[in-house]
Write an enzyme that holds these catalytic residues in place. Structure first.
Site, short mmCIF file in Angstrom:
data_model
loop_
_atom_site.label_atom_id
_atom_site.label_comp_id
_atom_site.label_asym_id
_atom_site.label_seq_id
_atom_site.Cartn_x
_atom_site.Cartn_y
_atom_site.Cartn_z
N HIS A 86 31.06 30.56 7.34
CA HIS A 86 31.39 30.81 8.82
C HIS A 86 32.83 31.60 8.87
CE1 HIS A 86 29.53 26.95 10.22
NE2 HIS A 86 28.66 27.58 9.49
N GLU B 206 35.81 31.26 10.02
CA GLU B 206 36.89 30.45 10.01
C GLU B 206 36.91 30.34 8.68
OE1 GLU B 206 34.87 28.26 13.60
OE2 GLU B 206 34.24 29.43 11.79
N CYS C 167 33.15 24.25 14.31
CA CYS C 167 32.13 23.21 14.04
C CYS C 167 33.08 22.24 13.24
CB CYS C 167 31.08 23.78 13.27
SG CYS C 167 31.39 24.20 11.47
N CYS D 96 34.23 23.28 9.49
CA CYS D 96 35.57 24.31 9.96
C CYS D 96 36.70 23.47 10.19
CB CYS D 96 34.94 25.41 10.74
SG CYS D 96 33.78 26.70 10.16
#
Length: 149
Positions: free
Chosen positions: A56, A58, A86, A89
């Site tokens: 992701h 992040e 999410c 993360c």
């Protein structure tokens, strides 16, 4: 002309990262990490390209910032990310002890707020910064994706 280094300024930089993800066929989420008004890390979703569910935006940015700083803690750093983090993360951000998280679009289904993901007690979180722009990019991506299939 003096540049105003506010949340909108840095969120625009995160949106540029999201556009890069969009152009690669990735879900368009982008992130930058800032310390003292300086971007020290950038990231965008790479889950398809790397065939890695953890890639992701992040996560990419956290790793780059830790490498830049030479340590695992992101004290005095702010993450700007186009979509609410999410749970995965959020957990990584907890462990990084990041000082502030600023996100654009809310994620009612998978976001860390509705899922009550625990963040570090000293982490400040602020949402909705350029949220409409971030949400429109996501909607455009999924509309185009549906039309191709």
């Amino acid at each position: 002309m003096e540049i105003c280094f506010d949340d909108a300024y840095f969120m625009k930089k995160a949106l540029l990262e999201a556009e890069i993800a969009f152009d690669k066929g990735e879900i368009p989420v982008g992130a930058v990490i800032v310390i003292d008004n300086k971007i020290i890390a950038r990231g965008h979703n790479l889950t398809e390209m790397l065939n890695d569910v953890t890639a992701h935006a992040e996560m990419q940015a956290i790793t780059a910032a830790a490498n830049f700083l030479g340590g695992k803690y992101l004290h005095n750093c702010t993450l700007y990310v186009t979509l609410e983090p999410c749970q995965m993360c959020g957990g990584a951000l907890y462990w990084s002890q990041i000082s502030k998280i600023v996100y654009g679009a809310h994620d009612e289904e998978r976001g860390c707020i509705n899922l009550k993901t625990k963040l570090h007690p000293k982490t400040i979180i602020k949402g909705g910064v350029l949220g409409e722009e971030a949400a429109l990019l996501l909607k455009r991506f999924f509309i185009e994706k549906r039309n191709l299939n």
